[in-house]
Design a protein around this motif. Structure first.
Motif, PDB file in Angstrom:
ATOM      1  N   LEU A 137       0.848  -1.192   0.000  1.00 28.36           N
ATOM      2  CA  LEU A 137       0.000   0.000   0.000  1.00 28.36           C
ATOM      3  C   LEU A 137       0.884   1.243   0.000  1.00 28.36           C
ATOM      4  O   LEU A 137       1.941   1.266   0.638  1.00 28.36           O
ATOM      5  CB  LEU A 137      -0.921   0.013   1.221  1.00 28.36           C
ATOM      6  CG  LEU A 137      -1.981  -1.091   1.258  1.00 28.36           C
ATOM      7  CD1 LEU A 137      -2.845  -0.954   2.513  1.00 28.36           C
ATOM      8  CD2 LEU A 137      -2.864  -1.057   0.008  1.00 28.36           C
ATOM      9  N   SER A 138       0.430   2.264  -0.685  1.00 25.85           N
ATOM     10  CA  SER A 138       1.248   3.467  -0.821  1.00 25.85           C
ATOM     11  C   SER A 138       0.452   4.708  -0.471  1.00 25.85           C
ATOM     12  O   SER A 138      -0.769   4.683  -0.337  1.00 25.85           O
ATOM     13  CB  SER A 138       1.788   3.579  -2.254  1.00 25.85           C
ATOM     14  OG  SER A 138       0.736   3.638  -3.184  1.00 25.85           O
ATOM     15  N   ARG A 139       1.188   5.789  -0.296  1.00 28.60           N
ATOM     16  CA  ARG A 139       0.569   7.088  -0.078  1.00 28.60           C
ATOM     17  C   ARG A 139       1.385   8.162  -0.776  1.00 28.60           C
ATOM     18  O   ARG A 139       2.531   7.928  -1.192  1.00 28.60           O
ATOM     19  CB  ARG A 139       0.411   7.396   1.413  1.00 28.60           C
ATOM     20  CG  ARG A 139       1.698   7.552   2.222  1.00 28.60           C
ATOM     21  CD  ARG A 139       1.340   7.743   3.682  1.00 28.60           C
ATOM     22  NE  ARG A 139       2.480   7.874   4.576  1.00 28.60           N
ATOM     23  CZ  ARG A 139       2.941   9.025   5.048  1.00 28.60           C
ATOM     24  NH1 ARG A 139       2.393  10.163   4.663  1.00 28.60           N
ATOM     25  NH2 ARG A 139       3.958   9.053   5.900  1.00 28.60           N
ATOM     26  N   LEU A 140       0.768   9.313  -0.928  1.00 22.61           N
ATOM     27  CA  LEU A 140       1.375  10.430  -1.631  1.00 22.61           C
ATOM     28  C   LEU A 140       1.575  11.606  -0.686  1.00 22.61           C
ATOM     29  O   LEU A 140       0.940  11.696   0.360  1.00 22.61           O
ATOM     30  CB  LEU A 140       0.490  10.883  -2.796  1.00 22.61           C
ATOM     31  CG  LEU A 140       0.033   9.827  -3.790  1.00 22.61           C
ATOM     32  CD1 LEU A 140      -0.946  10.433  -4.787  1.00 22.61           C
ATOM     33  CD2 LEU A 140       1.222   9.218  -4.516  1.00 22.61           C
ATOM     34  N   MET A 141       2.444  12.512  -1.106  1.00 26.32           N
ATOM     35  CA  MET A 141       2.574  13.809  -0.469  1.00 26.32           C
ATOM     36  C   MET A 141       2.482  14.855  -1.572  1.00 26.32           C
ATOM     37  O   MET A 141       3.310  14.872  -2.493  1.00 26.32           O
ATOM     38  CB  MET A 141       3.913  13.937   0.266  1.00 26.32           C
ATOM     39  CG  MET A 141       4.124  15.288   0.927  1.00 26.32           C
ATOM     40  SD  MET A 141       3.099  15.528   2.383  1.00 26.32           S
ATOM     41  CE  MET A 141       3.923  14.446   3.562  1.00 26.32           C
ATOM     42  N   ASP A 142       1.450  15.686  -1.517  1.00 27.80           N
ATOM     43  CA  ASP A 142       1.275  16.760  -2.498  1.00 27.80           C
ATOM     44  C   ASP A 142       1.834  18.062  -1.932  1.00 27.80           C
ATOM     45  O   ASP A 142       1.490  18.459  -0.810  1.00 27.80           O
ATOM     46  CB  ASP A 142      -0.195  16.939  -2.853  1.00 27.80           C
ATOM     47  CG  ASP A 142      -0.680  15.902  -3.852  1.00 27.80           C
ATOM     48  OD1 ASP A 142       0.171  15.321  -4.555  1.00 27.80           O
ATOM     49  OD2 ASP A 142      -1.899  15.667  -3.936  1.00 27.80           O
ATOM     50  N   ILE A 143       2.697  18.700  -2.710  1.00 28.84           N
ATOM     51  CA  ILE A 143       3.353  19.942  -2.305  1.00 28.84           C
ATOM     52  C   ILE A 143       3.051  21.018  -3.336  1.00 28.84           C
ATOM     53  O   ILE A 143       3.101  20.758  -4.548  1.00 28.84           O
ATOM     54  CB  ILE A 143       4.882  19.739  -2.185  1.00 28.84           C
ATOM     55  CG1 ILE A 143       5.204  18.782  -1.038  1.00 28.84           C
ATOM     56  CG2 ILE A 143       5.607  21.063  -2.006  1.00 28.84           C
ATOM     57  CD1 ILE A 143       6.678  18.414  -0.945  1.00 28.84           C
ATOM     58  N   VAL A 144       2.725  22.211  -2.865  1.00 27.87           N
ATOM     59  CA  VAL A 144       2.553  23.378  -3.734  1.00 27.87           C
ATOM     60  C   VAL A 144       3.580  24.415  -3.302  1.00 27.87           C
ATOM     61  O   VAL A 144       3.673  24.757  -2.115  1.00 27.87           O
ATOM     62  CB  VAL A 144       1.128  23.953  -3.647  1.00 27.87           C
ATOM     63  CG1 VAL A 144       1.006  25.189  -4.533  1.00 27.87           C
ATOM     64  CG2 VAL A 144       0.099  22.905  -4.045  1.00 27.87           C
ATOM     65  N   THR A 145       4.363  24.911  -4.250  1.00 31.14           N
ATOM     66  CA  THR A 145       5.425  25.878  -3.944  1.00 31.14           C
ATOM     67  C   THR A 145       5.023  27.286  -4.381  1.00 31.14           C
ATOM     68  O   THR A 145       4.103  27.475  -5.188  1.00 31.14           O
ATOM     69  CB  THR A 145       6.734  25.481  -4.643  1.00 31.14           C
ATOM     70  OG1 THR A 145       6.498  25.358  -6.051  1.00 31.14           O
ATOM     71  CG2 THR A 145       7.258  24.156  -4.101  1.00 31.14           C
ATOM     72  N   VAL A 203       4.256  19.518  -6.862  1.00 33.35           N
ATOM     73  CA  VAL A 203       5.132  18.363  -6.696  1.00 33.35           C
ATOM     74  C   VAL A 203       4.322  17.255  -6.020  1.00 33.35           C
ATOM     75  O   VAL A 203       3.601  17.517  -5.051  1.00 33.35           O
ATOM     76  CB  VAL A 203       6.366  18.712  -5.819  1.00 33.35           C
ATOM     77  CG1 VAL A 203       7.276  17.498  -5.657  1.00 33.35           C
ATOM     78  CG2 VAL A 203       7.129  19.890  -6.426  1.00 33.35           C
ATOM     79  N   ARG A 204       4.420  16.048  -6.539  1.00 31.58           N
ATOM     80  CA  ARG A 204       3.738  14.904  -5.930  1.00 31.58           C
ATOM     81  C   ARG A 204       4.768  13.826  -5.646  1.00 31.58           C
ATOM     82  O   ARG A 204       5.494  13.385  -6.550  1.00 31.58           O
ATOM     83  CB  ARG A 204       2.632  14.383  -6.844  1.00 31.58           C
ATOM     84  CG  ARG A 204       2.038  13.052  -6.425  1.00 31.58           C
ATOM     85  CD  ARG A 204       0.693  12.770  -7.080  1.00 31.58           C
ATOM     86  NE  ARG A 204      -0.390  13.436  -6.356  1.00 31.58           N
ATOM     87  CZ  ARG A 204      -1.680  13.139  -6.519  1.00 31.58           C
ATOM     88  NH1 ARG A 204      -2.056  12.207  -7.387  1.00 31.58           N
ATOM     89  NH2 ARG A 204      -2.604  13.772  -5.812  1.00 31.58           N
ATOM     90  N   LEU A 205       4.879  13.409  -4.385  1.00 30.05           N
ATOM     91  CA  LEU A 205       5.839  12.405  -3.950  1.00 30.05           C
ATOM     92  C   LEU A 205       5.115  11.104  -3.612  1.00 30.05           C
ATOM     93  O   LEU A 205       3.937  11.110  -3.255  1.00 30.05           O
ATOM     94  CB  LEU A 205       6.620  12.898  -2.727  1.00 30.05           C
ATOM     95  CG  LEU A 205       7.230  14.296  -2.843  1.00 30.05           C
ATOM     96  CD1 LEU A 205       7.962  14.662  -1.560  1.00 30.05           C
ATOM     97  CD2 LEU A 205       8.162  14.392  -4.046  1.00 30.05           C
ATOM     98  N   PHE A 206       5.850   9.985  -3.681  1.00 28.55           N
ATOM     99  CA  PHE A 206       5.250   8.657  -3.543  1.00 28.55           C
ATOM    100  C   PHE A 206       6.087   7.777  -2.615  1.00 28.55           C
ATOM    101  O   PHE A 206       7.316   7.825  -2.641  1.00 28.55           O
ATOM    102  CB  PHE A 206       5.177   8.008  -4.933  1.00 28.55           C
ATOM    103  CG  PHE A 206       4.823   6.544  -4.945  1.00 28.55           C
ATOM    104  CD1 PHE A 206       3.501   6.133  -4.953  1.00 28.55           C
ATOM    105  CD2 PHE A 206       5.817   5.576  -4.965  1.00 28.55           C
ATOM    106  CE1 PHE A 206       3.164   4.787  -4.990  1.00 28.55           C
ATOM    107  CE2 PHE A 206       5.498   4.223  -4.999  1.00 28.55           C
ATOM    108  CZ  PHE A 206       4.169   3.832  -5.008  1.00 28.55           C
ATOM    109  N   ALA A 207       5.405   6.959  -1.795  1.00 35.26           N
ATOM    110  CA  ALA A 207       6.092   5.959  -0.969  1.00 35.26           C
ATOM    111  C   ALA A 207       5.116   4.843  -0.646  1.00 35.26           C
ATOM    112  O   ALA A 207       3.911   5.063  -0.497  1.00 35.26           O
ATOM    113  CB  ALA A 207       6.623   6.575   0.326  1.00 35.26           C
ATOM    114  N   GLY A 208       5.633   3.617  -0.521  1.00 31.73           N
ATOM    115  CA  GLY A 208       4.791   2.469  -0.212  1.00 31.73           C
ATOM    116  C   GLY A 208       5.447   1.563   0.807  1.00 31.73           C
ATOM    117  O   GLY A 208       6.628   1.697   1.127  1.00 31.73           O
ATOM    118  N   ALA A 209       4.653   0.605   1.313  1.00 27.13           N
ATOM    119  CA  ALA A 209       5.147  -0.352   2.297  1.00 27.13           C
ATOM    120  C   ALA A 209       4.414  -1.679   2.127  1.00 27.13           C
ATOM    121  O   ALA A 209       3.207  -1.693   1.817  1.00 27.13           O
ATOM    122  CB  ALA A 209       4.956   0.177   3.724  1.00 27.13           C
TER     123      ALA A 209
END
Length: 392
Positions: free
Chosen positions: A150-158, A357-363
Motif C-alpha cells: 500500500l502506498s501514499r502520496l505527499m502533495d506539495i505546492v510551492t 510536486v507529488r511524492l510517492f512511498a509504499g510499504a
C-alpha cells in the motif's frame, strides 16, 4: 548518429542541458539522451513475450532508426505500475554514456535554492492510511492473500515553479549511491527520483536483479544504527515479507533461465535513511533473443511493488488506495538494440509540474503489520525527496 562513450567535462557541468533529455545514472552505466526519434506509448502488457506485438514493434523501430543513421538505438523511459496503462517510452535521436562519479563530481558545491513551500498534504491522511493498512492486515489474516503493498502520496505546492534540474541536483547530492532518473513526460512535467532498487540489468546473456523488501529506519548514532540493521535481519515479519518476493521471482525467472542463483538468506543494504533486506539474484537466459525489457516486464510488478498473489493484491490496491499510481511503483530505465539494459523500480520519487510536486512511498503489508508502524515507514521513505526541500 554516433554515440560517444564519455561526456566532455563541459557537458557534465551543464546540468540543465542534461535534464532536457532522459538522464539515468547507475554504478554500471549512466546515460543521457538528446532529441526524440519516435515514441512508444502503447501499453507493455505483452512485452515479456519475445514474439509478442510489442517486441516485434520494438525491433521494427530499432531497424528504422538505424536506417535513419542512429547507429546504436536505445529505448528509454518509464512503464507504469499498471501495465495496461500507456507507457512513457521513446527512442532518442542520440545518447551518450558517462561515469556516475564524474557527474557527481561536477555537481556545484553551492546548490540552487528551491522555492518556498506554500502547503503540503498527505494523500490519504494519517487516519485514512492506517485504516487502509488495518483493512489489508485483516485481508491477509483471512487468507485472501499473503502480502499487499500500500502506498501514499505527499502533495506539495510551492510559491514559484520548481526548477526540476535544481531539485534533481539536490536529490543526487543527498543520495549519491542510488539510481537516479529525470524523465520529461509527454503530458508535461517530469518524473524524477533516487531509487535504491534494481529490477533488472542485462549484459549479453547474463542478467541480475536485487529486490528489496523489509526495511528499518537508520539512526545517526552508529551503535544504534547497527542494532537497527541487526533487528531487521532477525525480524520474522520482514524476513517473511522478503521471502514472498524472492520465491515469486525465482518461480517467474526459472523457466526463462539456463542458470539461476537466488540466495536463501538476504543481505542488508543501506540508503541514507533506511536499512533494507536485499537479495542479489543472478542468472543466464536460455533464449538469446531475450532483452532487458522483456525480462523486466516478465518480473514487473514484483511482490515488492504489488504483493502476492499479484492479481489479488492488485484488486485490493485498487479497492483501498484513493488514487491511481500511474508511473509511481513502475519501472524506469533503458534497453538497447543488442538486448542490454537496466531498469529500476520507480520509488523514492516524485513528479514535478510547475509549482506542483507529488511524492510517492509504499510499504509491504503482511498479517502481523502494524498500521502506525507502516505510516512511519512510508514517512521515512518520503524523506528521501522531502529532504531536498528541507521538509524531512
Amino acid at each position: 548518429m554516433v554515440e560517444s562513450s564519455t561526456f566532455e567535462n563541459a557537458w557534465l557541468k551543464d546540468f540543465s542541458a542534461l535534464c532536457r533529455g532522459f538522464l539515468f545514472t547507475s554504478p554500471w552505466r549512466s546515460l543521457v539522451t538528446q532529441g526524440c526519434y519516435t515514441t512508444l506509448t502503447e501499453p507493455v502488457q505483452d512485452a515479456a513475450a519475445l514474439d509478442g506485438d510489442f517486441q516485434q514493434q520494438l525491433r521494427q523501430h530499432f531497424a528504422a532508426a538505424k536506417k535513419q543513421g542512429i547507429e546504436k538505438p536505445i529505448l528509454v523511459g518509464a512503464i507504469p505500475f499498471d501495465v495496461s496503462q500507456p507507457a512513457a517510452l521513446f527512442i532518442p535521436e542520440s545518447h551518450q554514456t558517462f561515469k556516475r562519479a564524474d557527474l557527481l563530481a561536477a555537481l556545484p558545491t553551492e546548490l540552487s535554492a528551491l522555492p518556498a513551500v506554500r502547503r503540503r498534504a498527505a494523500v490519504p491522511d494519517h487516519d485514512a492510511f492506517t485504516q487502509m493498512v488495518a483493512d489489508a492486515v485483516a485481508a491477509t489474516q483471512r487468507g485472501d492473500l499473503d502480502k499487499v503493498v500500500l502506498s501514499r502520496l505527499m502533495d506539495i505546492v510551492t510559491e514559484q515553479p520548481v526548477d526540476s534540474a535544481a531539485l534533481m541536483q539536490r536529490v543526487m547530492a543527498q543520495n549519491p549511491n542510488s539510481y537516479h532518473f529525470h524523465l520529461p513526460l509527454p503530458q508535461g512535467g517530469v518524473l524524477l527520483g533516487a531509487s535504491p532498487e534494481l529490477m533488472l540489468r542485462k549484459q549479453g546473456r547474463d542478467f541480475s536483479s536485487c529486490p528489496l523488501a523489509g526495511s528499518a529506519r537508520r539512526d545517526s548514532d552508529s551503535q544504534t544504527d547497527r542494532a537497527a540493521g541487526e533487528t531487521l535481519m532477525n525480524s520474522s515479519k520482514d524476513r517473511h515479507e522478503h521471502q514472498l518476493v524472492t520465491d515469486a521471482m525465482r518461480s517467474t525467472l526459472q523457466p526463462r533461465s539456463r542458470l539461476l542463483s537466488v540466495p536463501t538468506v538476504p543481505s542488508l543494504i543501506t540508503t541514507s535513511t533506511l536499512w533494507h533486506l536485499a537479495t542479489q539474484i543472478d542468472g543466464e537466459v536460455q533464449d538469446p533473443r531475450e532483452n532487458a525489457l522483456s525480462l523486466a516486464c516478465l518480473l514487473h510488478p514484483t511482490p515488492a511493488l504489488s504483493g502476492f498473489p499479484h492479481q489479488q493484491a492488485q484488486q485490493l490496491i485498487q479497492q483501498l488506495e484513493p488514487f491511481d499510481r500511474q508511473l509511481f511503483g513502475g519501472i524506469v530505465g533503458w534497453c538497447d538494440d543488442a538486448g542490454n539494459g537496466e531498469w529500476v523500480v520507480t520509488i523514492r520519487c516524485g513528479t514535478v509540474h510547475d509549482s506542483r510536486v507529488r511524492l510517492f512511498a509504499g510499504a509491504g503489508i503482511v498479517a502481523d503489520s502494524q498500521p502506525e508502524s507502516e505510516w512511519r515507514e512510508t514517512g521515512v521513505k518520503l524523506d528521501t525527496m522531502l529532504r531536498a526541500f528541507g521538509l524531512q
